[in-house]
Scaffold this active site. Sequence first.
Site, PDB file in Angstrom:
ATOM      1  N   PRO A   1       0.817  -1.220   0.000  1.00 52.25           N
ATOM      2  CG  PRO A   1      -0.662  -1.487   1.797  1.00 52.25           C
ATOM      3  CD  PRO A   1       0.562  -2.070   1.175  1.00 52.25           C
TER       4      PRO A   1
ATOM      5  CD  GLU B   1      -0.596  -6.507  10.756  1.00 56.86           C
ATOM      6  OE1 GLU B   1      -0.897  -5.339  10.445  1.00 56.86           O
ATOM      7  OE2 GLU B   1      -1.409  -7.449  10.782  1.00 56.86           O
TER       8      GLU B   1
ATOM      9  NE  ARG C   1      -5.725  -5.418 -21.634  1.00 57.47           N
ATOM     10  CZ  ARG C   1      -5.715  -4.285 -22.310  1.00 57.47           C
ATOM     11  NH1 ARG C   1      -4.804  -3.368 -22.049  1.00 57.47           N
ATOM     12  NH2 ARG C   1      -6.602  -4.047 -23.247  1.00 57.47           N
TER      13      ARG C   1
ATOM     14  CG  ASP D   1      -6.801  -0.849 -24.537  1.00 61.11           C
ATOM     15  OD1 ASP D   1      -7.798  -1.145 -25.190  1.00 61.11           O
ATOM     16  OD2 ASP D   1      -6.022  -1.660 -24.047  1.00 61.11           O
TER      17      ASP D   1
HETATM   18  C1  4G4 Z   1       3.479  -5.215   2.037  1.00 58.51           C
HETATM   19  C2  4G4 Z   1       3.332  -4.488   3.204  1.00 58.51           C
HETATM   20  C3  4G4 Z   1      -0.614  -4.292  -1.713  1.00 58.51           C
HETATM   21  C4  4G4 Z   1       2.409  -5.978   1.558  1.00 58.51           C
HETATM   22  C5  4G4 Z   1       2.150  -4.548   3.904  1.00 58.51           C
HETATM   23  C6  4G4 Z   1      -0.377  -5.215  -0.706  1.00 58.51           C
HETATM   24  C7  4G4 Z   1      -2.543  -3.540  -0.529  1.00 58.51           C
HETATM   25  C8  4G4 Z   1      -1.702  -3.438  -1.617  1.00 58.51           C
HETATM   26  C9  4G4 Z   1       1.210  -6.053   2.257  1.00 58.51           C
HETATM   27  C10 4G4 Z   1       1.072  -5.321   3.446  1.00 58.51           C
HETATM   28  C11 4G4 Z   1      -1.251  -5.257   0.392  1.00 58.51           C
HETATM   29  C12 4G4 Z   1      -1.974  -2.416  -2.695  1.00 58.51           C
HETATM   30  C13 4G4 Z   1      -0.541  -6.534   4.824  1.00 58.51           C
HETATM   31  C14 4G4 Z   1      -0.767  -4.107   4.520  1.00 58.51           C
HETATM   32  C15 4G4 Z   1       0.087  -6.888   1.702  1.00 58.51           C
HETATM   33  N1  4G4 Z   1      -2.320  -4.419   0.426  1.00 58.51           N
HETATM   34  N2  4G4 Z   1      -2.836  -1.441  -2.429  1.00 58.51           N
HETATM   35  N3  4G4 Z   1      -1.091  -6.117   1.445  1.00 58.51           N
HETATM   36  N4  4G4 Z   1      -0.096  -5.344   4.202  1.00 58.51           N
HETATM   37  O1  4G4 Z   1      -1.400  -2.501  -3.754  1.00 58.51           O
END
Ligand code: 4G4
Length: 254
Positions: A88, A115, A153, A168
């Site tokens: 994220p 986490e 793709r 696209d």
């Molecule tokens: C790395 C760090 C990607 C991976 C923390 C992965 C959302 C996305 C993760 C986490 C993810 C996105 C568990 C918060 C795995 N969540 N938005 N989760 N978490 O691309």
Amino acid sequence: MNFTVLTLFPEMFSALLAGGIVKRAIDRHCISVELINIRDFARDRHRTVDDRPYGGGCGMVMKPEPLTETIRHAKKKHPDAYTLLLTPQGRPFNQRMAQKLAGCAGLILVCGRYEGIDERVREHLVDDELSIGDYVLTGGELAAMVAIDAVSRLIPGTLGSDHSAQEDSFSTGMLEHPQYTRPRSFEGANVPELLLSGDHGAIRQWRRQASLVRTVLRRPDILMDQPLTTGDIEFLKKLQQDIKTIIGKHSTAS
Ligand code: 4G4
């Protein structure tokens, strides 16, 4: 293009590999997807891949040793590949990034769980971090599948010859125009007459203008970094004039 996915849940990828355009691309040798289970690189007899966070707090963190071993193994096998972490906190993934990634020799996709991963792995072994949107998933697997789908793709030969990814939405920098197919009349709603005319010049113009209107209304943000033709500007000015006329008539009427 080779995608090497590092994950604790390789079975999740059967959804991606079982059918559709990605499977066809694999069968045609346009792409390959390799799945590596991070747990295979855990050394202890419990095959531990996570541990409690230093400093306390709830949840677990992916411990550095198995993940590091897995990434090193993947890099040894694919020395020219680009290593991505799905998180994220990553750079927002978009069509422009997909196009850049499609030009890579190969991609190693690191899927985090719990986490997240130990910061030192991210710092030393990851080339870039990517986020598919502002929401939290339980793991990076779905994000990796999104990236693989979007990049695949764009690899030549993946899409049928009747479909060009260059045309696209987002490649043109605008939202797609409406699409219609048979029947001509469906539950009282008709296909725009012009699309049945066979006048390809007029159809092309109608579609361009429909794309412009949609993009102005729904995503003015992406229209800003887009080259517009003088025809586009003329059309938007006419639209603006029409709206002003309508507003004018209403304000004099009230
Ligand atoms: C790395 C760090 C990607 C991976 C923390 C992965 C959302 C996305 C993760 C986490 C993810 C996105 C568990 C918060 C795995 N969540 N938005 N989760 N978490 O691309």
